[in-house]
Design an enzyme around this catalytic site. Structure first.
Site, short mmCIF file in Angstrom:
data_model
loop_
_atom_site.label_atom_id
_atom_site.label_comp_id
_atom_site.label_asym_id
_atom_site.label_seq_id
_atom_site.Cartn_x
_atom_site.Cartn_y
_atom_site.Cartn_z
N TYR A 1 -23.24 -54.24 72.70
CA TYR A 1 -23.19 -55.64 73.13
C TYR A 1 -22.06 -56.33 72.39
O TYR A 1 -21.94 -56.20 71.16
CB TYR A 1 -24.52 -56.34 72.83
CG TYR A 1 -24.43 -57.83 73.11
CD1 TYR A 1 -24.83 -58.35 74.34
CD2 TYR A 1 -23.91 -58.73 72.17
CE1 TYR A 1 -24.71 -59.70 74.62
CE2 TYR A 1 -23.78 -60.08 72.44
CZ TYR A 1 -24.18 -60.56 73.66
OH TYR A 1 -24.05 -61.89 73.93
N GLU B 1 -19.21 -62.62 77.59
CA GLU B 1 -20.11 -61.54 77.15
C GLU B 1 -19.81 -60.24 77.88
O GLU B 1 -19.56 -60.24 79.08
CB GLU B 1 -21.54 -62.00 77.46
CG GLU B 1 -22.62 -61.16 76.89
CD GLU B 1 -23.99 -61.70 77.31
OE1 GLU B 1 -24.54 -62.58 76.60
OE2 GLU B 1 -24.51 -61.25 78.34
#
Ligand code: GDP
Ligand code: MN
Length: 381
Positions: free
Chosen positions: A101, A189
């Protein structure tokens, strides 16, 4: 504004962040063709502005052209968390070894960008934050200097990442930060940021939200049709909030507008909206746009125009109001009584201009308290 994955990946590609080769399809036939153009081995990704598509069945792995056609057809008939699928990103599938992530948000507490990294990618970051907060490594970025490689390197080491991946991930992070910064991002993101079996670092997914206040600075961003009154007002440069009362308000300056709302409540009625014309109040077109936006709300039974002219002049504003009302009467788009009260520079001249109007809709009051009483009397509660 939220960008679709394919739009966000367009910005990633421009910034030099590796993304899989892909094509956007709007029909099953286009998806079939994309499968063949990309040489097979693709993934079909529904383009919706909600998370958790994978789990909701919005991502499919066809094994043939025929399957690409059929699966795309299924996706186009699907709703993901209530959102219909109108576009599919057909992308070369990745040979995934690990999922990480990587994201940046504008941190409201620190008031600066915050980079987050986790070796446990793929999972929704909110779930990870509540179940295993220690797995999220954080780096505060000083916007004066940007992201330094060593800041992230330290966290990658802490997260136990193999050394040979550090440079690739830092490289992506620096480009991600630059994109977020250049585009007035609010959130950017990559989840998952993938390491392939070949050892390449690739953005498999992309989320990019732009700060709405930054939108006027980015004509390169895609245009979206405005969906509701508030969005249409924003497009016209008006600061408008829809409320649940029946008396419309047009004012200038946030403080004055709120004062008008307070008067309204004090005298037993309630405002239908907040509308601050801002510094453009002198232009007839702004006033007209404002009146039109307020009247789009069918709960509105009467309208208060409450202006205090500190910089601009009341006579100029009054001419704008007259011009707007004349035009709207010709268009037959006026439907409720309007009570106007002007204060500040040249207010007497302004009121004189308004009192020359023959419009049956327009009522004038010298004092704001009287204007509020009047508009409530005309509009009912
Ligand atoms: P999300 O569910 O909306 O977050 O969609 P993602 O694009 O993040 O995809 C969800 C999951 O599908 C990923 O975490 C991967 O495990 C898987 N996935 C997505 N793209 C690929 C791909 O190209 N190859 C493989 N093998 N898996 C993929
Ligand atoms: Mn994802």
């Amino acid at each position: 504004m939220k960008l679709f994955e394919f739009e966000a990946k367009g910005f990633f590609r421009k910034a030099g962040i590796p993304v899989p080769e892909g094509v956007v399809a709007q029909t099953a036939e286009e998806a079939r063709k994309a499968y063949s153009d990309l040489g097979g081995n693709v993934v079909l990704k529904s383009q919706v502005l909600v998370g958790g598509r994978g789990k909701a069945g919005g991502i499919k792995f066809p094994k043939s052209e025929k399957e690409a056609y059929e699966m795309a057809g299924q996706l186009f008939h699907m709703q993901i968390k209530g959102v219909p699928v109108e576009k599919i990103l057909v992308e070369k599938a990745l040979d995934i070894k690990r999922e990480y992530y990587l994201g940046i948000i504008t941190d409201p507490d620190e008031g600066c960008p915050l980079l987050m990294f986790s070796a446990e990618g793929g999972m929704e970051i909110e779930d990870l934050a509540s179940q295993k907060p220690e797995a999220i490594k954080k780096v505060l970025i000083d916007p004066r200097y940007g992201l330094f490689g060593y800041q992230l390197q330290f966290e990658l080491q802490e997260a136990g990442l193999p050394k040979e991946l550090h440079n690739g991930i830092i490289n992506v992070a620096r480009r991600l930060y630059q994109t977020y910064w250049d585009m007035d991002g609010e959130l950017i993101e990559i989840n998952p940021l993938v390491v392939t079996n070949e050892g390449k670092v690739v953005a498999a997914d992309a989320k990019f939200n732009i700060d709405n206040s930054g939108l006027p600075r980015h004509p390169e961003l895609p245009k979206r049709p405005a969906k509701n009154i508030e969005e249409r007002a924003a497009e016209l440069g008006l600061s408008y909030v829809l409320l649940d009362g029946n008396i419309g308000i047009i004012s200038n300056g946030a403080g004055l507008t709120m004062a008008a709302m307070d008067f309204m409540r004090e005298y037993g009625s309630s405002p239908a909206n907040f509308l601050d014309l801002g510094g453009q109040a002198t232009q007839a077109v702004t006033i007209k746009n404002g009146i039109k936006i307020v009247l789009e709300n069918h709960n509105v039974t009467a309208l208060l125009i409450y202006i205090f002219a500190g910089g601009p002049r009341c006579d100029v504003i009054a001419s704008g109001i007259i011009e707007a009302l004349d035009e709207m009467e010709k268009e037959k788009s006026l439907r409720v009584p309007i009570v106007a009260t002007l204060h500040g520079r040249y207010n007497e001249e302004g009121m004189k201009i308004l009192s020359a109007s023959k419009s049956p809709y327009l009522h004038l009051e010298a004092e704001v308290e009287d204007a509020v009483h009047k508009v409530i009397e005309l509009g009912g509660q």
